[in-house]
Write a protein that holds these residues in place. Structure first.
Motif, PDB file in Angstrom:
ATOM      1  N   LEU A  66       0.805  -1.225   0.000  1.00 23.43           N
ATOM      2  CA  LEU A  66       0.000   0.000   0.000  1.00 23.43           C
ATOM      3  C   LEU A  66       0.836   1.272   0.000  1.00 23.43           C
ATOM      4  O   LEU A  66       0.291   2.374  -0.019  1.00 23.43           O
ATOM      5  N   LYS A  67       2.150   1.137  -0.028  1.00 28.92           N
ATOM      6  CA  LYS A  67       3.016   2.307  -0.144  1.00 28.92           C
ATOM      7  C   LYS A  67       3.075   2.834  -1.584  1.00 28.92           C
ATOM      8  O   LYS A  67       3.652   3.901  -1.832  1.00 28.92           O
ATOM      9  N   SER A  68       2.493   2.086  -2.520  1.00 26.32           N
ATOM     10  CA  SER A  68       2.400   2.555  -3.916  1.00 26.32           C
ATOM     11  C   SER A  68       0.956   2.378  -4.389  1.00 26.32           C
ATOM     12  O   SER A  68       0.693   1.632  -5.329  1.00 26.32           O
ATOM     13  N   PRO A 126       8.264   2.562  -3.246  1.00 28.87           N
ATOM     14  CA  PRO A 126       9.356   3.418  -2.764  1.00 28.87           C
ATOM     15  C   PRO A 126      10.662   2.628  -2.630  1.00 28.87           C
ATOM     16  O   PRO A 126      10.651   1.399  -2.483  1.00 28.87           O
ATOM     17  N   VAL A 127      11.750   3.329  -2.662  1.00 25.76           N
ATOM     18  CA  VAL A 127      13.069   2.705  -2.489  1.00 25.76           C
ATOM     19  C   VAL A 127      13.094   1.922  -1.179  1.00 25.76           C
ATOM     20  O   VAL A 127      12.678   2.424  -0.131  1.00 25.76           O
ATOM     21  N   GLY A 128      13.555   0.692  -1.279  1.00 18.37           N
ATOM     22  CA  GLY A 128      13.659  -0.147  -0.101  1.00 18.37           C
ATOM     23  C   GLY A 128      12.509  -1.116   0.080  1.00 18.37           C
ATOM     24  O   GLY A 128      12.618  -2.065   0.865  1.00 18.37           O
ATOM     25  N   VAL A 129      11.419  -0.914  -0.649  1.00 14.82           N
ATOM     26  CA  VAL A 129      10.283  -1.845  -0.532  1.00 14.82           C
ATOM     27  C   VAL A 129      10.538  -3.094  -1.361  1.00 14.82           C
ATOM     28  O   VAL A 129      10.456  -4.213  -0.859  1.00 14.82           O
ATOM     29  N   PHE A 133      11.597  -4.346  -8.582  1.00 13.45           N
ATOM     30  CA  PHE A 133      10.297  -4.235  -9.250  1.00 13.45           C
ATOM     31  C   PHE A 133      10.333  -3.266 -10.434  1.00 13.45           C
ATOM     32  O   PHE A 133       9.956  -3.622 -11.559  1.00 13.45           O
ATOM     33  N   GLN A 134      10.785  -2.043 -10.189  1.00  9.88           N
ATOM     34  CA  GLN A 134      10.745  -1.024 -11.245  1.00  9.88           C
ATOM     35  C   GLN A 134      11.592  -1.383 -12.462  1.00  9.88           C
ATOM     36  O   GLN A 134      11.084  -1.327 -13.595  1.00  9.88           O
ATOM     37  N   PRO A 135      12.854  -1.766 -12.322  1.00 10.81           N
ATOM     38  CA  PRO A 135      13.633  -2.096 -13.528  1.00 10.81           C
ATOM     39  C   PRO A 135      13.088  -3.304 -14.271  1.00 10.81           C
ATOM     40  O   PRO A 135      13.130  -3.349 -15.509  1.00 10.81           O
ATOM     41  N   THR A 136      12.571  -4.295 -13.541  1.00 10.69           N
ATOM     42  CA  THR A 136      12.023  -5.484 -14.206  1.00 10.69           C
ATOM     43  C   THR A 136      10.868  -5.103 -15.114  1.00 10.69           C
ATOM     44  O   THR A 136      10.806  -5.512 -16.287  1.00 10.69           O
ATOM     45  N   PHE A 137       9.937  -4.307 -14.614  1.00 10.32           N
ATOM     46  CA  PHE A 137       8.736  -4.037 -15.394  1.00 10.32           C
ATOM     47  C   PHE A 137       8.877  -2.865 -16.350  1.00 10.32           C
ATOM     48  O   PHE A 137       8.130  -2.769 -17.324  1.00 10.32           O
ATOM     49  N   THR A 138       9.865  -2.013 -16.131  1.00 14.58           N
ATOM     50  CA  THR A 138      10.197  -1.029 -17.163  1.00 14.58           C
ATOM     51  C   THR A 138      10.704  -1.749 -18.405  1.00 14.58           C
ATOM     52  O   THR A 138      10.310  -1.435 -19.536  1.00 14.58           O
ATOM     53  N   SER A 139      11.569  -2.737 -18.198  1.00 15.30           N
ATOM     54  CA  SER A 139      12.094  -3.527 -19.315  1.00 15.30           C
ATOM     55  C   SER A 139      11.000  -4.375 -19.963  1.00 15.30           C
ATOM     56  O   SER A 139      10.883  -4.424 -21.192  1.00 15.30           O
TER      57      SER A 139
END
Length: 320
Positions: A66-68, A126-129, A133-139
């Protein structure tokens, strides 16, 4: 009943075989509203990594997920949606000849857009969660976008349109990637609920990847109100759905589909009354928001047509 098509034929050196494949692709889309593809342009390693990353995210504690959060409104369609937040059933009767019962969806999801989208920014953990996640799904988003363009080219050829007709209407990457987790659930709950209610997709085509749990059903024939199981070929198979925008452009039927109780289910850990958890990843190919939904085939019947962006807004209202 639903056979697989080998997309590698699209890249073969035999032009005649390529054109035959494109016609077979469109034939299945006309008949069923979707097609099952193997040897498509999304590498198995990328799919496996995406599923593993998705699974690990959904295993996080709820307060971490829930932080995003997804905003409380439909726009932007980004971030994490907890159980019961999205109400697909509110639009499940759209384009259906038979009214469907309003059912509660049993799922949680995460929505991601293009990093190049000038209208809506992504909502990342957020950073640390969960930093992978972000680099995997950006790619993965970029890989799916390239695959979508190839499939759109094949569809255009199969429809006897210029090859670039559909691709050039998707230059701005107004697409969305959705990760979905359906938790293990008691079979009795399916009397008043479903994993996701019957609906059509709003965009052009959807690239759907799913695990082997089963439960996906398509309305067959289109408009009949009768749903048939679509057997899962595993997470490396890609199911391509016709969406409403492609239907408006070409006359192909957008497939009404749902995720319900698998007919052949052995239960969870010896509990026959419990259906196993399920994971899927859907890449929703959407036209550029300014693209007109004027038919590409046949004569126009109206003086003006809504844009893809206007149509998407009309369809999505009420889901949150």
């Amino acid at each position: 009943m639903y056979t697989q098509l080998d997309f590698s034929r699209f890249y073969g050196t035999d032009a005649k075989d390529r054109d035959e494949f494109c016609r077979a692709l469109v034939s299945d889309l006309k008949q069923y509203g979707f097609v099952r593809l193997v040897n498509h342009d999304v590498p198995s390693a990328e799919i496996g990594k995406a599923f593993e990353t998705s699974r690990r995210f959904f295993q996080l504690p709820v307060d971490e997920k829930l932080k995003s959060p997804h905003p409380p409104t439909a726009h932007p369609h980004r971030g994490y949606s907890a159980f019961g937040i999205e109400n697909v059933s509110a639009v499940s009767n759209h384009n259906s000849s038979k009214a469907m019962p309003l059912l509660k969806d049993m799922k949680e999801s995460y929505d991601i857009g293009s990093e190049h989208d000038e209208l809506y920014s992504n909502i990342w953990p957020p950073v640390g969660v969960y930093d992978a996640f972000q680099p995997t799904f950006t790619s993965f988003f970029s890989v799916c976008y390239r695959a979508q363009l190839a499939i759109l080219e094949a569809i255009a050829i199969g429809l006897e349109l210029p090859a670039a007709t559909l691709k050039q209407l998707h230059a701005n990457q107004s697409n969305e990637l959705r990760l979905t987790h359906y938790p293990a659930v008691a079979k009795d709950d399916f009397a008043h609920s479903t994993r996701i209610a019957a609906h059509t997709d709003f965009g052009t085509i959807t690239l759907l990847f799913q695990d082997s749990v089963g439960g996906l059903q398509a309305e067959t024939p289109p408009g009949s109100g009768v749903f048939a199981d679509v057997a899962s070929g595993g997470q490396h198979e890609c199911i391509v759905n016709v969406g409403d925008c492609l239907a408006k452009w070409t006359g192909l039927n957008s497939v009404c589909h749902r995720v319900h109780l698998p007919e052949k289910d052995g239960g969870v850990d010896g509990q026959p009354d419990v259906v196993d958890e399920r994971f899927s990843i859907a890449y929703f190919g959407k036209p550029d928001r300014s693209a007109s939904l004027r038919p590409l085939m046949g004569e126009a019947k109206e003086a003006t047509y809504v844009t893809a962006g206007e149509f998407q807004n009309m369809r999505i209202q009420g889901t949150y």
